[in-house]
Scaffold this motif. Structure first.
Motif, PDB file in Angstrom:
ATOM      1  N   ASN A  48      30.577  41.767  38.521  1.00  0.00           N
ATOM      2  CA  ASN A  48      31.621  42.758  38.792  1.00  0.00           C
ATOM      3  C   ASN A  48      32.807  42.519  37.867  1.00  0.00           C
ATOM      4  OD1 ASN A  48      30.730  44.274  41.375  1.00  0.00           O
ATOM      5  ND2 ASN A  48      30.220  42.127  41.730  1.00  0.00           N
ATOM      6  N   PRO A  49      32.622  42.847  36.577  1.00  0.00           N
ATOM      7  CA  PRO A  49      33.704  42.616  35.615  1.00  0.00           C
ATOM      8  C   PRO A  49      34.984  43.333  36.066  1.00  0.00           C
ATOM      9  CG  PRO A  49      31.723  43.427  34.516  1.00  0.00           C
ATOM     10  CD  PRO A  49      31.468  43.488  35.986  1.00  0.00           C
ATOM     11  N   GLY A  50      36.085  42.707  35.790  1.00  0.00           N
ATOM     12  CA  GLY A  50      37.369  43.304  36.129  1.00  0.00           C
ATOM     13  C   GLY A  50      37.942  42.807  37.445  1.00  0.00           C
ATOM     14  N   VAL A  51      37.117  42.173  38.281  1.00  0.00           N
ATOM     15  CA  VAL A  51      37.633  41.638  39.546  1.00  0.00           C
ATOM     16  C   VAL A  51      38.570  40.477  39.256  1.00  0.00           C
ATOM     17  CG1 VAL A  51      37.016  40.508  41.727  1.00  0.00           C
ATOM     18  CG2 VAL A  51      35.656  42.425  40.894  1.00  0.00           C
ATOM     19  N   VAL A  52      38.173  39.619  38.337  1.00  0.00           N
ATOM     20  CA  VAL A  52      39.042  38.539  37.863  1.00  0.00           C
ATOM     21  C   VAL A  52      38.993  38.537  36.344  1.00  0.00           C
ATOM     22  CG1 VAL A  52      38.755  37.095  39.905  1.00  0.00           C
ATOM     23  CG2 VAL A  52      37.259  36.759  37.948  1.00  0.00           C
ATOM     24  N   ALA A  53      40.040  38.034  35.748  1.00  0.00           N
ATOM     25  CA  ALA A  53      40.075  37.920  34.292  1.00  0.00           C
ATOM     26  C   ALA A  53      39.032  36.899  33.846  1.00  0.00           C
ATOM     27  CB  ALA A  53      41.461  37.480  33.843  1.00  0.00           C
TER      28      ALA A  53
END
Length: 104
Positions: free
Chosen positions: A40-45
């Motif tokens: 889930n890219p974008g949830v955390v840097a």
């Protein structure tokens, strides 16, 4: 999670409780978190994910190093068989985490 990973997984890769069974439980959970965040890219840097991946990599190496010749966890400090998947299966049970090449 970052603070917990730093507290739970020591610099040598072992779990803070020094129980191989607890180590397997914590590693499986950590691998689940890493895979969830990577999926889930974008949830955390990305740079926030690196300490988790590093902790998972160290913990995976530690688990491989402490297993018996039969691939089991050593039975000390509360450890018991049947509570977690077999030690050799713990990294695979959590999915395809990408670890550094030297840890494979």
């Amino acid at each position: 999670m970052l603070a917990e990973a730093a507290e739970q997984i020591l610099p040598d890769g072992g779990h803070i409780e020094r129980s191989p069974m607890y180590h397997c439980i914590a590693l499986e959970d950590l691998l689940d978190v890493v895979n969830l965040l990577e999926s889930n890219p974008g949830v955390v840097a990305p740079e926030a994910l690196m300490p988790l991946r590093d902790a998972a990599s160290r913990a995976t190496s530690f688990l491989r190093a402490i297993c018996t010749g039969a691939g089991d966890i050593p039975l000390f400090n509360d450890a018991a068989f049947g509570i977690t998947p077999p030690a050799a299966d713990v990294p695979a049970a959590a999915g395809p985490v990408r670890v550094r090449q030297h840890d494979v």
